[in-house]
Design an enzyme around this catalytic site. Structure first.
Site, PDB file in Angstrom:
ATOM      1  CD  GLU A  98      -2.812  -1.136  -0.035  1.00  0.00           C
ATOM      2  OE1 GLU A  98      -3.272  -0.082  -0.485  1.00  0.00           O
ATOM      3  OE2 GLU A  98      -2.988  -2.243  -0.584  1.00  0.00           O
TER       4      GLU A  98
ATOM      5  CD1 TRP B 188      -1.254  -0.352  -3.976  1.00  0.00           C
ATOM      6  CD2 TRP B 188      -1.573   0.842  -5.853  1.00  0.00           C
ATOM      7  NE1 TRP B 188      -1.820  -1.170  -4.925  1.00  0.00           N
ATOM      8  CE2 TRP B 188      -2.033  -0.465  -6.075  1.00  0.00           C
ATOM      9  CE3 TRP B 188      -1.670   1.775  -6.880  1.00  0.00           C
ATOM     10  CZ2 TRP B 188      -2.576  -0.866  -7.294  1.00  0.00           C
ATOM     11  CZ3 TRP B 188      -2.211   1.386  -8.104  1.00  0.00           C
ATOM     12  CH2 TRP B 188      -2.658   0.082  -8.292  1.00  0.00           C
TER      13      TRP B 188
ATOM     14  CD1 TRP C 278     -17.263  13.711 -18.038  1.00  0.00           C
ATOM     15  CD2 TRP C 278     -17.861  11.790 -17.079  1.00  0.00           C
ATOM     16  NE1 TRP C 278     -16.148  12.902 -17.990  1.00  0.00           N
ATOM     17  CE2 TRP C 278     -16.486  11.717 -17.404  1.00  0.00           C
ATOM     18  CE3 TRP C 278     -18.465  10.683 -16.466  1.00  0.00           C
ATOM     19  CZ2 TRP C 278     -15.707  10.580 -17.150  1.00  0.00           C
ATOM     20  CZ3 TRP C 278     -17.686   9.565 -16.210  1.00  0.00           C
ATOM     21  CH2 TRP C 278     -16.328   9.526 -16.545  1.00  0.00           C
TER      22      TRP C 278
ATOM     23  CG  ASN D 115      -8.370   1.755  -0.121  1.00  0.00           C
ATOM     24  OD1 ASN D 115      -8.238   2.741  -0.840  1.00  0.00           O
ATOM     25  ND2 ASN D 115      -8.181   0.518  -0.561  1.00  0.00           N
TER      26      ASN D 115
ATOM     27  CD1 TRP E 188     -13.122  11.232 -14.546  1.00  0.00           C
ATOM     28  CD2 TRP E 188     -11.596  11.965 -13.092  1.00  0.00           C
ATOM     29  NE1 TRP E 188     -12.067  11.735 -15.270  1.00  0.00           N
ATOM     30  CE2 TRP E 188     -11.112  12.195 -14.398  1.00  0.00           C
ATOM     31  CE3 TRP E 188     -10.797  12.330 -12.016  1.00  0.00           C
ATOM     32  CZ2 TRP E 188      -9.870  12.792 -14.653  1.00  0.00           C
ATOM     33  CZ3 TRP E 188      -9.561  12.924 -12.261  1.00  0.00           C
ATOM     34  CH2 TRP E 188      -9.115  13.154 -13.568  1.00  0.00           C
TER      35      TRP E 188
ATOM     36  CD1 TRP F  36     -10.944  10.860  -6.196  1.00  0.00           C
ATOM     37  CD2 TRP F  36     -12.794  10.276  -7.305  1.00  0.00           C
ATOM     38  NE1 TRP F  36     -11.999  10.959  -5.319  1.00  0.00           N
ATOM     39  CE2 TRP F  36     -13.150  10.614  -5.987  1.00  0.00           C
ATOM     40  CE3 TRP F  36     -13.799   9.871  -8.181  1.00  0.00           C
ATOM     41  CZ2 TRP F  36     -14.477  10.553  -5.526  1.00  0.00           C
ATOM     42  CZ3 TRP F  36     -15.116   9.815  -7.734  1.00  0.00           C
ATOM     43  CH2 TRP F  36     -15.445  10.153  -6.415  1.00  0.00           C
TER      44      TRP F  36
HETATM   45  P1  FAD Z   1      -3.501   1.733   5.177  1.00  0.00           P
HETATM   46  O1  FAD Z   1      -4.314   0.667   4.546  1.00  0.00           O
HETATM   47  O2  FAD Z   1      -3.007   1.488   6.534  1.00  0.00           O
HETATM   48  O3  FAD Z   1      -2.271   2.009   4.191  1.00  0.00           O
HETATM   49  C1  FAD Z   1      -1.039   2.575   4.647  1.00  0.00           C
HETATM   50  C2  FAD Z   1      -0.708   3.819   3.862  1.00  0.00           C
HETATM   51  O4  FAD Z   1      -0.469   3.508   2.498  1.00  0.00           O
HETATM   52  C3  FAD Z   1      -1.812   4.851   3.854  1.00  0.00           C
HETATM   53  O5  FAD Z   1      -1.770   5.628   5.022  1.00  0.00           O
HETATM   54  C4  FAD Z   1      -1.502   5.645   2.598  1.00  0.00           C
HETATM   55  O6  FAD Z   1      -0.487   6.601   2.816  1.00  0.00           O
HETATM   56  C5  FAD Z   1      -0.944   4.577   1.673  1.00  0.00           C
HETATM   57  N1  FAD Z   1      -1.997   4.038   0.808  1.00  0.00           N
HETATM   58  C6  FAD Z   1      -2.853   3.042   1.083  1.00  0.00           C
HETATM   59  N2  FAD Z   1      -3.638   2.775   0.022  1.00  0.00           N
HETATM   60  C7  FAD Z   1      -3.269   3.635  -0.941  1.00  0.00           C
HETATM   61  C8  FAD Z   1      -3.709   3.858  -2.273  1.00  0.00           C
HETATM   62  N3  FAD Z   1      -4.662   3.128  -2.864  1.00  0.00           N
HETATM   63  N4  FAD Z   1      -3.129   4.851  -2.983  1.00  0.00           N
HETATM   64  C9  FAD Z   1      -2.137   5.588  -2.447  1.00  0.00           C
HETATM   65  N5  FAD Z   1      -1.677   5.419  -1.190  1.00  0.00           N
HETATM   66  C10 FAD Z   1      -2.236   4.454  -0.444  1.00  0.00           C
HETATM   67  N6  FAD Z   1      -4.995   8.354   0.187  1.00  0.00           N
HETATM   68  C11 FAD Z   1      -4.468   9.493   0.686  1.00  0.00           C
HETATM   69  O7  FAD Z   1      -3.512   9.435   1.468  1.00  0.00           O
HETATM   70  N7  FAD Z   1      -4.981  10.706   0.340  1.00  0.00           N
HETATM   71  C12 FAD Z   1      -6.039  10.836  -0.516  1.00  0.00           C
HETATM   72  O8  FAD Z   1      -6.450  11.960  -0.822  1.00  0.00           O
HETATM   73  C13 FAD Z   1      -6.629   9.652  -1.030  1.00  0.00           C
HETATM   74  N8  FAD Z   1      -7.713   9.697  -1.844  1.00  0.00           N
HETATM   75  C14 FAD Z   1      -8.238   8.534  -2.358  1.00  0.00           C
HETATM   76  C15 FAD Z   1      -9.344   8.591  -3.236  1.00  0.00           C
HETATM   77  C16 FAD Z   1      -9.877   7.432  -3.771  1.00  0.00           C
HETATM   78  C17 FAD Z   1     -11.050   7.527  -4.721  1.00  0.00           C
HETATM   79  C18 FAD Z   1      -9.323   6.183  -3.433  1.00  0.00           C
HETATM   80  C19 FAD Z   1      -9.900   4.919  -4.014  1.00  0.00           C
HETATM   81  C20 FAD Z   1      -8.236   6.100  -2.575  1.00  0.00           C
HETATM   82  C21 FAD Z   1      -7.688   7.262  -2.025  1.00  0.00           C
HETATM   83  N9  FAD Z   1      -6.586   7.219  -1.125  1.00  0.00           N
HETATM   84  C22 FAD Z   1      -6.055   8.386  -0.644  1.00  0.00           C
HETATM   85  C23 FAD Z   1      -5.920   5.932  -0.817  1.00  0.00           C
HETATM   86  C24 FAD Z   1      -6.424   5.192   0.426  1.00  0.00           C
HETATM   87  O9  FAD Z   1      -7.817   5.093   0.401  1.00  0.00           O
HETATM   88  C25 FAD Z   1      -5.988   5.848   1.740  1.00  0.00           C
HETATM   89  O10 FAD Z   1      -4.612   6.109   1.708  1.00  0.00           O
HETATM   90  C26 FAD Z   1      -6.273   4.917   2.922  1.00  0.00           C
HETATM   91  O11 FAD Z   1      -7.642   4.620   2.993  1.00  0.00           O
HETATM   92  C27 FAD Z   1      -5.807   5.583   4.202  1.00  0.00           C
HETATM   93  O12 FAD Z   1      -6.093   4.779   5.299  1.00  0.00           O
HETATM   94  P2  FAD Z   1      -4.940   4.079   6.142  1.00  0.00           P
HETATM   95  O13 FAD Z   1      -3.911   5.076   6.504  1.00  0.00           O
HETATM   96  O14 FAD Z   1      -5.597   3.337   7.236  1.00  0.00           O
HETATM   97  O15 FAD Z   1      -4.349   3.086   5.059  1.00  0.00           O
END
Ligand code: FAD
Length: 477
Positions: free
Chosen positions: A279, A282, A311, A346, A364, A387
């Site tokens: 993650e 990512w 859209w 997420n 979007w 997005w």
């Molecule tokens: P954990 O599951 O614990 O993951 C650890 C860290 O990995 C996160 O804190 C984050 O920094 C990173 N991470 C995890 N998943 C992703 C991902 N898919 N893409 C990029 N980084 C990721 N994340 C943001 O930090 N800021 C945003 O503005 C943001 N907008 C999003 C919009 C959409 C439509 C989607 C689908 C995802 C988005 N995410 C965003 C990614 C992800 O949803 C969040 O990082 C995550 O939910 C944060 O929760 P956590 O810290 O418990 O994540």
């Protein structure tokens, strides 16, 4: 005596801060720090008032930590990035700064500002040094055999791990106390910046570097199987909730990596542990993409043909989605979580984004903007990446014909409806069997529900979206 200025931006911490560490390397230098609030720019970037509050509180915290090290933190304010260049120039003159240290930001406006700063300060004979600090590996350092940025995540992740095996990025300690010793924080008192701020839930997102480090430790101590098992279940506390700290730089990704490997030394190989690290990769992927394709910062779709998608203009649908009143319980519960906490799980970000784009056929970019205006962890690269993934306009995105069914997604990831009931009190009486289709229950039992009927019929909406994407694709064939 030379004066070193550390310009803090989204790196609000003293541990493992590359710019701060470099500024403090010379024991003889006088080290000062500066943060410049730019409310006009923040408004243009749709920064959430909750994120502004979090930044404000984090600044107070970092000001204390720096003061203990003998480093004063100044807070200045101007409207936007353009004005911040002149402000910085003036500040450097006043404080007789010899060297400026900062950590790179990779978005287009930020990079233009930094280029202007470098040019201006060069004329003033201030040496400027930037650092790749907010990532595990710098953009442009993980490339295909043709020396291009990867467009697909899995090979990027594989190459990334290979690089980590060759050598881990260094995690640096906080600087030592400067020669003059600690200073009082009221030497440089702050005046709150002029941007709307909204309270943050301190139980879920306690402010400060120490709180972030404590949460990271706690998360890494949990059994390794827990994250892969729980991460898709929004009713469970199964993810790290560290995103706000990473987005504002209260925590660095290197601290995450090193803590994970300390707890699980085989983290790079063990597939159970790797799920979380992936993650973080990512996060890196989307930032690296932003540098390779700066048009992403201008909200352009990565896949060209999707520009032709027509859209729908649907203000009522957009509002219902924003307010959590679509009549689809999992979507509505998720949006209420976002509106209340400034954070959304997420899995739910994926479901709600898919609903806006593929069920309502709304652009979007409307969703991207709305998320940004609410999210504590709002981050251009991750938000745009998420997005564009959901909208099938991005690189390595969900194919356009993959359309989540919001009802079955709810049944799958919130089986008993625990999450839904928490956020939608109006559905608390609905039995488990009907929680994802509450109106069926109401009809059968002649109950009245204070909850909207579904604003679209999924099957019909799905077909409409498929048609819109296929028409756009044909246009460019
Ligand atoms: P954990 O599951 O614990 O993951 C650890 C860290 O990995 C996160 O804190 C984050 O920094 C990173 N991470 C995890 N998943 C992703 C991902 N898919 N893409 C990029 N980084 C990721 N994340 C943001 O930090 N800021 C945003 O503005 C943001 N907008 C999003 C919009 C959409 C439509 C989607 C689908 C995802 C988005 N995410 C965003 C990614 C992800 O949803 C969040 O990082 C995550 O939910 C944060 O929760 P956590 O810290 O418990 O994540």
């Amino acid at each position: 005596m030379t004066t070193h200025l550390v310009w803090l931006r989204n790196d609000l911490r003293i541990n493992d801060n590359y710019a701060l560490h470099a500024a403090c390397r010379s024991a003889d230098a006088r080290v000062i720090a500066l943060f410049i609030a730019t409310p006009g720019q923040w408004a243009q970037h749709h920064m959430a008032p909750k994120q502004a509050e979090f930044i404000w509180q984090s600044l107070l915290d970092v000001q204390q930590s720096l003061a203990k090290k003998g480093i004063p933190l100044h807070l200045a304010e101007c409207d936007d990035f353009t004005a911040s260049v002149a402000l910085l120039q003036e500040f450097c003159k006043e404080q007789r700064v010899d060297r400026l240290f900062y950590n790179y930001q990779y978005e287009v406006n930020e990079r233009q500002r930094d280029a202007a700063v470098e040019r201006t300060l060069f004329d003033q004979k201030v040496m400027v040094q930037g650092f790749d600090d907010s990532l595990l590996l710098p953009p442009g350092s993980v490339l295909t055999g043709n020396r291009e940025m990867y467009k697909v995540f899995t090979p990027f992740s594989r190459a990334f791990v290979k690089r980590l095996h060759e050598g881990l990025p260094e995690c640096l300690p906080a600087p030592d106390v400067r020669e003059g010793g600690a200073i009082a924080t009221n030497d440089s008192p702050f005046k709150a910046f002029d941007y709307p701020r909204e309270e943050v839930d301190a139980r879920l997102f306690p402010v400060g570097e120490q709180a972030a480090i404590a949460r990271l430790r706690e998360f890494c101590q949990q059994p390794v199987t827990q994250y892969p098992e729980l991460r898709d279940l929004p009713a469970r506390d199964g993810t790290s909730r560290l995103s706000v700290y990473l987005a504002t730089g209260v925590l660095s990704p290197r601290q995450c990596l090193h803590r994970l490997l300390k707890q699980h030394p085989r983290g790079l190989e063990d597939p159970q542990v790797f799920v979380w690290l992936n993650e973080l990769i990512w996060r890196e992927f989307y930032r690296h993409l932003l540098v390779a394709w700066p048009s992403l910062c201008r909200h352009q779709p990565f896949t060209r043909w999707t520009r032709g998608v027509k859209w729908r203009d649907d203000e009522r649908g957009l509002l219902a989605w924003q307010q959590g009143k679509t009549g689809y319980p999992i979507v509505d519960a998720a949006m209420r979580q976002l509106n209340s906490l400034g954070w959304m799980h997420n899995r739910l970000r994926m479901i709600t984004a898919s609903f806006l784009v593929k069920d309502l056929l709304i652009d979007w970019r409307e969703g991207e903007r709305y998320f940004m205006s609410q999210l504590l962890d709002g981050d251009l690269a991750a938000n745009n990446g998420g997005w564009q993934w959901a909208a099938s306009t991005g690189t390595d995105a969900a194919p356009y014909f993959r359309i989540f069914n919001p009802t079955t997604q709810g049944e799958r990831f919130d089986k008993t409806g625990e999450f839904i009931r928490h956020w939608l009190p109006e559905l608390r009486a609905v039995p488990e069997k009907y929680i994802h289709q509450p109106h069926e229950w109401a009809k059968k039992n002649q109950q009245s529900l204070d909850y909207p009927l579904p604003i679209v019929e999924h099957k019909h909406a799905r077909q409409q979206t498929l048609d819109a994407f296929e028409a756009a694709r044909k246009q460019t064939d």
